[in-house]
Design a protein around this motif. Structure first.
Motif, PDB file in Angstrom:
ATOM      1  N   LEU A  43       0.838  -1.202   0.000  1.00 43.32           N
ATOM      2  CA  LEU A  43       0.000   0.000   0.000  1.00 43.32           C
ATOM      3  C   LEU A  43       0.872   1.252   0.000  1.00 43.32           C
ATOM      4  O   LEU A  43       0.658   2.183  -0.781  1.00 43.32           O
ATOM      5  N   PHE A  44       1.895   1.259   0.845  1.00 45.35           N
ATOM      6  CA  PHE A  44       2.764   2.446   0.920  1.00 45.35           C
ATOM      7  C   PHE A  44       3.635   2.584  -0.321  1.00 45.35           C
ATOM      8  O   PHE A  44       3.906   3.698  -0.767  1.00 45.35           O
ATOM      9  N   ARG A  45       4.032   1.435  -0.887  1.00 42.60           N
ATOM     10  CA  ARG A  45       4.784   1.487  -2.149  1.00 42.60           C
ATOM     11  C   ARG A  45       3.944   2.155  -3.231  1.00 42.60           C
ATOM     12  O   ARG A  45       4.431   2.989  -3.999  1.00 42.60           O
ATOM     13  N   ALA A  46       2.662   1.811  -3.265  1.00 43.53           N
ATOM     14  CA  ALA A  46       1.767   2.400  -4.270  1.00 43.53           C
ATOM     15  C   ALA A  46       1.610   3.898  -4.022  1.00 43.53           C
ATOM     16  O   ALA A  46       1.642   4.700  -4.962  1.00 43.53           O
ATOM     17  N   LEU A  47       1.469   4.284  -2.757  1.00 42.45           N
ATOM     18  CA  LEU A  47       1.330   5.712  -2.440  1.00 42.45           C
ATOM     19  C   LEU A  47       2.576   6.485  -2.880  1.00 42.45           C
ATOM     20  O   LEU A  47       2.478   7.612  -3.378  1.00 42.45           O
ATOM     21  N   TRP A  48       3.733   5.868  -2.698  1.00 48.72           N
ATOM     22  CA  TRP A  48       4.984   6.501  -3.092  1.00 48.72           C
ATOM     23  C   TRP A  48       4.988   6.743  -4.609  1.00 48.72           C
ATOM     24  O   TRP A  48       5.272   7.852  -5.075  1.00 48.72           O
ATOM     25  N   ALA A  49       4.632   5.699  -5.368  1.00 49.18           N
ATOM     26  CA  ALA A  49       4.605   5.830  -6.829  1.00 49.18           C
ATOM     27  C   ALA A  49       3.606   6.910  -7.252  1.00 49.18           C
ATOM     28  O   ALA A  49       3.875   7.714  -8.150  1.00 49.18           O
ATOM     29  N   LEU A  50       2.459   6.938  -6.562  1.00 48.60           N
ATOM     30  CA  LEU A  50       1.437   7.933  -6.896  1.00 48.60           C
ATOM     31  C   LEU A  50       1.955   9.346  -6.643  1.00 48.60           C
ATOM     32  O   LEU A  50       1.709  10.267  -7.420  1.00 48.60           O
ATOM     33  N   SER A  51       2.699   9.538  -5.532  1.00 49.21           N
ATOM     34  CA  SER A  51       3.185  10.890  -5.239  1.00 49.21           C
ATOM     35  C   SER A  51       4.261  11.319  -6.231  1.00 49.21           C
ATOM     36  O   SER A  51       4.298  12.471  -6.651  1.00 49.21           O
ATOM     37  N   VAL A  52       5.109  10.371  -6.632  1.00 46.55           N
ATOM     38  CA  VAL A  52       6.161  10.722  -7.597  1.00 46.55           C
ATOM     39  C   VAL A  52       5.526  11.190  -8.917  1.00 46.55           C
ATOM     40  O   VAL A  52       5.889  12.241  -9.456  1.00 46.55           O
ATOM     41  N   GLY A  53       4.558  10.440  -9.392  1.00 39.69           N
ATOM     42  CA  GLY A  53       3.902  10.803 -10.656  1.00 39.69           C
ATOM     43  C   GLY A  53       3.233  12.158 -10.571  1.00 39.69           C
ATOM     44  O   GLY A  53       3.330  12.988 -11.483  1.00 39.69           O
ATOM     45  N   HIS A  54       2.568  12.401  -9.452  1.00 38.69           N
ATOM     46  CA  HIS A  54       1.846  13.660  -9.275  1.00 38.69           C
ATOM     47  C   HIS A  54       2.831  14.829  -9.190  1.00 38.69           C
ATOM     48  O   HIS A  54       2.601  15.901  -9.761  1.00 38.69           O
ATOM     49  N   LEU A  55       3.926  14.589  -8.489  1.00 36.76           N
ATOM     50  CA  LEU A  55       4.941  15.634  -8.318  1.00 36.76           C
ATOM     51  C   LEU A  55       5.545  16.024  -9.670  1.00 36.76           C
ATOM     52  O   LEU A  55       5.674  17.213  -9.990  1.00 36.76           O
ATOM     53  N   VAL A  56       5.875  15.024 -10.458  1.00 37.56           N
ATOM     54  CA  VAL A  56       6.469  15.301 -11.766  1.00 37.56           C
ATOM     55  C   VAL A  56       5.489  16.099 -12.633  1.00 37.56           C
ATOM     56  O   VAL A  56       5.878  17.057 -13.314  1.00 37.56           O
ATOM     57  N   ALA A  57       4.201  15.740 -12.554  1.00 34.78           N
ATOM     58  CA  ALA A  57       3.195  16.451 -13.354  1.00 34.78           C
ATOM     59  C   ALA A  57       3.098  17.916 -12.934  1.00 34.78           C
ATOM     60  O   ALA A  57       3.053  18.814 -13.782  1.00 34.78           O
ATOM     61  N   THR A  58       3.078  18.182 -11.626  1.00 35.87           N
ATOM     62  CA  THR A  58       2.947  19.569 -11.176  1.00 35.87           C
ATOM     63  C   THR A  58       4.194  20.379 -11.547  1.00 35.87           C
ATOM     64  O   THR A  58       4.081  21.505 -12.010  1.00 35.87           O
TER      65      THR A  58
END
Lengths: 197, 466
Positions: free
Chosen positions: A19-34
């Protein structure tokens, strides 16, 4: 955004770590987009003489995207074609498609103004550094807030609330989201027009 | 576009089992001599209802010669896919392909199944033009659209290029185009299904149109020219990653039934007939170490019968082959139901150990030689064929027609359309329900059944049962 993916990952692997691994991947993707959306504006800020038009255009861009999301109500189904193993890519794509990254632009430009990063007397190099720093800061704060909220929800569903919550809690916020984009744009536009001498 | 996900969408198979039971069963009716338009019958299956086990509404199509076969929903539990991030659609429209005409009907079942009506008709030319495929067959609702498998390629007899899968939009019903990017060695098609979170698809093989439209071709069967392979695909990359040949004598690998719980990476497929001994078989396939594997895990022997009880096609064999023409897996992945259309038997296997199916229950009804009547005394022509299980696993419905021209070869005395139901025990065991017997109007045969709110071969789930 994307917290159900973290729930799914945790349940499929029967481990909170997944679950936390997925959250990490989600934050990286979102960060790169912003960052991708904010950086051009950070670079533009060097053009001190064009401050106002840049800010006004940014507001209009956000309003236009909000209107587009309000009128074109079809959800981009291609998101479901991204492999479940590529969560960062998915998060990146969804942040762009929904305009989450774009919404930050007027806020970011407003912050730059408040901290006088757009003052004309600074050297271009310093200005660039300061505005880039601000862009990174804004993105990090934004992603931290998003993952904090989404992560708590994911954890609560995974550990306590159960899967029924996934479908029960899911409301169609498309119209509200599009409206909030327009509101942010309008507020920024009004503010900039009133101060444009 | 709705404000909430459809209440019949469920995150996991377990939640689907706990949801309210079905009140209606939709059944496809076909006119085997093409003299009448095909139809969709809506049957009341609510216990205690004054019209229980009766047809309460019929939607008759405007064309003839469609040959209705399989069908499915525009949307199902797969809409809750966290990748789609948008579950605001309704399980509302039934997508009914004409297997012979390649025409596709979209039927609106809201606001009330008893008022279902035609919403849209997609003419065959659109399917041909946009996909190069023909003879649409299986329908599955995916998170990014409706997937449709086809049995034919281009050209008049469907042999110009291989058959495959195409995608339709689940709201506008526009045909979007082919799904495959790299089909590998796949040249035949039949059924398909997938595991959404694990990102793979499985497809099976029946035959090309010239091998089934005018009836079974005995020479092709005896020279093992019908399908006998399983194809495994990377679902989102749309590539064939592995093909498993079950052996040329295992003719016609048909329904693919993956475990409903996405954590379980295995499934089943039924083989109609082994040309060396007339046996039918059940195969289990699974993924281990990044590779797919398949093995024969159950066999059903033929039953000897005197020549005079056999149709001309089988008289040289002196036996009735079981002919496993459909299989269906209960929502908890515990019981596999197996239709033996030749011998007239519905088998229930305990598959809690998927590689060791154990026979747990069986009922006999119909059959080429046995001709077992229904417990209510009425005759049941042909044998158990398309089978559908209620989400809670307690009711098993089936009809008796396989395909217009094949029915006539195996059951030359005729196949009046009938639908029956058996009650399943929680720990196995199967018994025909005396009160459920639907006789369809004269001149109609019945094929696939779909249950209101989803059943055991419609929905795919993105979350495990916990």
């Amino acid at each position: 955004m994307g917290w159900p993916l973290a729930v799914s990952a945790g349940l499929m692997d029967k481990s909170p770590r997944a679950l936390f691994r997925a959250l990490w991947a989600l934050s990286v993707g979102h960060l790169v987009a912003t960052l991708l959306v904010l950086l051009p504006f950070a670079l533009l800020l060097v053009l001190a003489d064009w401050q106002r038009p840049i800010q006004i255009s940014a507001s209009l861009l956000v309003i236009a995207f909000g209107l587009y999301r309000l009128i074109a109500r079809r959800h981009p189904r291609a998101l479901a074609r991204i492999p479940p193993t590529q969560l960062a890519l998915w998060s990146f794509a969804v942040a762009l498609a929904h305009g989450a990254a774009l919404m930050l632009v007027p806020i970011y430009l407003g912050l730059c103004q408040a901290f006088e990063l757009d003052a004309g007397h600074q050297a271009a190099g310093e200005l660039m550094q300061a505005s880039l720093g601000m862009a990174v800061l804004v993105s990090l704060v934004h992603v931290a807030a998003m993952i904090g909220a989404g992560g708590c929800l994911a954890w609560l569903v995974y550990r306590y609330l159960g899967l029924r919550f996934v479908s029960r809690s899911w409301f169609n916020l498309d119209a509200i989201w599009a409206t909030s984009l327009i509101v942010v744009g309008v507020v920024a536009l009004t503010f900039n027009l009133s101060r444009w001498q | 576009m709705t404000m909430r996900p459809d209440p019949t969408f469920h995150a996991s198979p377990k939640l689907a089992m706990e949801a309210p039971a079905e009140n209606f069963a939709y059944t496809l009716l076909l006119s085997p001599d093409f003299s009448k338009p095909d139809a969709l019958a809506v049957i009341d299956v609510k216990p205690g209802s004054p019209t229980y086990s009766q047809i309460v509404h019929t939607v008759t199509m405007p064309n003839k010669g469609d040959e209705f076969h399989h069908f499915g929903w525009n949307a199902c539990s797969s809409a809750l896919s966290p990748l789609a991030g948008h579950a605001f659609i309704e399980r509302r429209y039934l997508i009914i392909p004409g297997l012979r005409s390649s025409r596709i009907y979209i039927i609106d079942t809201r606001p009330d199944p008893t008022k279902a009506k035609i919403h849209k008709i997609i003419e065959p030319e659109e399917v041909f033009k946009k996909t190069g495929y023909s003879r649409p067959h299986t329908i599955h609702c995916g998170p990014d659209g409706i997937y449709v498998s086809t049995l034919g390629g281009g050209g008049k007899d469907g042999t110009n290029g291989p058959p495959g899968v195409f995608i339709m939009d689940c709201e506008t019903f526009e045909v979007l185009g082919r799904w495959e990017i790299d089909r590998g060695p796949q040249t035949l098609h039949y059924d398909f299904w997938w595991n959404l979170p694990r990102d793979y698809m499985v497809t099976s093989e029946w035959a090309l149109p010239p091998q089934f439209e005018n009836g079974i071709v005995p020479e092709d069967l005896l020279s093992n020219k019908y399908g006998h392979r399983l194809h495994f695909w990377d679902l989102r990359a749309r590539r064939n990653v592995q093909t498993i040949d079950l052996g040329a004598n295992h003719q016609m690998a048909l329904e693919v039934r993956p475990a409903h719980d996405p954590v379980r990476e295995y499934g089943f497929v039924g083989v109609v007939v082994d040309t060396t001994n007339l046996e039918a078989s059940i195969w289990t396939w699974w993924r281990e170490g990044g590779k797919f594997h398949a093995e024969k895990t159950a066999t059903i022997p033929p039953e000897p019968a005197p020549k005079e009880q056999l149709p001309p096609l089988l008289q040289g064999f002196g036996a009735v082959p079981p002919l496993v023409t459909d299989i269906d897996l209960s929502m908890d992945d515990q019981f596999l139901y197996v239709s033996c259309w030749g011998t007239g038997e519905m088998r229930q296997y305990d598959v809690s150990d998927p590689r060791k199916p154990k026979l747990a229950g069986s009922v006999h009804i119909g059959g080429i030689a046995r001709r077992t009547p229904h417990p209510n005394g009425k005759a049941f022509a042909a044998g158990p064929q398309m089978v559908e299980i209620s989400r809670d696993g307690r009711r098993v419905y089936w009809t008796n027609s396989l395909y217009s021209t094949w029915d006539d070869q195996f059951y030359p005395d005729g196949v009046p359309g009938v639908e029956v139901m058996a009650n399943a025990g929680g720990n196995g065991g199967l018994e025909l329900d005396k009160d459920y017997f639907v006789s369809f109007p004269d001149g109609y045969r019945a094929h696939q059944i779909r249950l209101e709110g989803g059943d055991c071969s419609t929905d795919s789930f993105c979350y495990p049962s916990v």
